[in-house]
Write a protein that holds these residues in place. Structure first.
Motif: not given
Length: 340
Positions: A39-42, A62-63, A90-97, A101-102
């Motif tokens: 599940g994800v949100a924006v 993003l995400g 998460g961490d805005v400096t890394r690939p998002g959700s 997989l993340q």
């Protein structure tokens, strides 16, 4: 693994804004856990990062709100095991959700609330961390001193947004009187549902409305909208020795001396600070989200889901960004994870 992202920053009206493609599956090492995203949100940070993407041809995912199941753990992981159901921002400096997989550092992750499905759970981490840190870390409100806080007030600008929706509830738990802003019938109804004691219109002068509600000043001001627009009135309304916190960047220079005679203080809140700088207290976000999960499971905190857009696809994600950019979203936009 599949992921949705972009290579070039385009306007939200461009139907080719996002694309889905296969990227290399990452490996969990150190404090990282590998999560299968369910599940994800924006959030506004999504479209802000999207707009600012460098035109370098690199694929950007993003995400920064997710819930899922731990698939693998790094060699230093102590908090989780494979199969755990977790949530995080998460961490805005890394690939998002926005992917199957993340990788995420265990210290900013917690077990998700048992009573929520993955998509609904994904609505809460980023906004809850932001509201919690703004009030309890930046403003130094003692959330356990409910009796002492009674009689104190907080003004929350843009109470119907994701952060405002959580901030209203946390402030009420701490014993504060909440004045929240909203301008449309549906947003007024929403902030009232969240627990606001007084609702005023942010499209009208705030000072007169706050005074009309019976407050000469407020001990705390939390701005989740435009800092530039509200700077002067926030400084005017904050009480002596009070505190102003904003979560949005200022584009203009402002006169901080407006706070001097009151010995009032000002802080920014950016929930990615701990992960971005790998601060020594990173694990506080794990503790925070663990406590919030208990509050949700105990029915002490309402979920703030506005609308479920179903499966995450390039087109549904574009539509979510468009709604966020319009400023008309109420609560959080969520997804059930990547579509087939």
């Amino acid at each position: 693994m599949k992921a949705i992202g972009l290579k070039i920053a385009r306007p939200v009206t461009d139907e080719n804004l996002f694309e889905q493609t296969d990227i290399e599956t990452p490996t969990a090492t150190g404090h990282d856990i590998l999560v299968r995203v369910k599940g994800v949100a924006v959030n506004p940070v999504d479209f802000k990062v999207r707009r600012g993407k460098a035109d370098d041809g690199a694929f950007k995912v993003l995400g920064w709100d997710a819930a899922g199941v731990v698939e693998a753990v790094g060699d230093k992981v102590m908090l989780f095991n494979k199969g755990d159901e977790v949530w995080y921002a998460g961490d805005v400096t890394r690939p998002g959700s926005n992917s199957e997989l993340q990788l995420v550092d265990e210290r900013i992750v917690a077990l998700k609330p048992k009573k929520l499905d993955f998509a609904t759970a994904a609505a809460l981490p980023l906004t809850t961390i932001t509201a919690w840190e703004a009030m309890f870390d930046r403003m130094k409100i003692d959330r356990t001193a409910v009796s002492a806080n009674q009689g104190k007030s907080i003004l929350i600008i843009n109470g119907a947004g994701g952060v405002g929706s959580i901030a209203i509830q946390l402030a009420k738990m701490a014993g504060l009187t909440v004045i929240a802003t909203a301008s449309r019938p549906e947003t007024i109804s929403w902030v009232t549902k969240m627990g606001a004691d007084h609702v005023i219109n942010h499209r009208q002068p705030l000072k007169e409305q706050v005074e009309g509600a019976g407050f000469a000043a407020v001990e705390y001001v939390l701005c989740t909208s435009e800092t530039d627009e509200y700077w002067d009135v926030m400084c005017d309304l904050v009480a002596p020795q009070g505190h102003v916190v904003t979560i949005t960047e200022a584009k203009n220079n402002h006169n901080v001396d407006l706070l001097k005679a009151k010995s009032a203080s000002f802080s920014y809140e950016f929930m990615f600070t701990r992960s971005m700088f790998q601060t020594g207290d990173m694990v506080e976000q794990h503790k925070l989200l663990s406590e919030v999960a208990a509050l949700v499971d105990g029915d002490a905190l309402q979920v703030t889901t506005g609308e479920n857009f179903g499966a995450l696809t390039p087109e549904s994600l574009r539509k979510a960004h468009a709604l966020l950019e319009s400023g008309k979203a109420i609560g959080k936009i969520i997804f059930d994870g990547l579509g087939a």
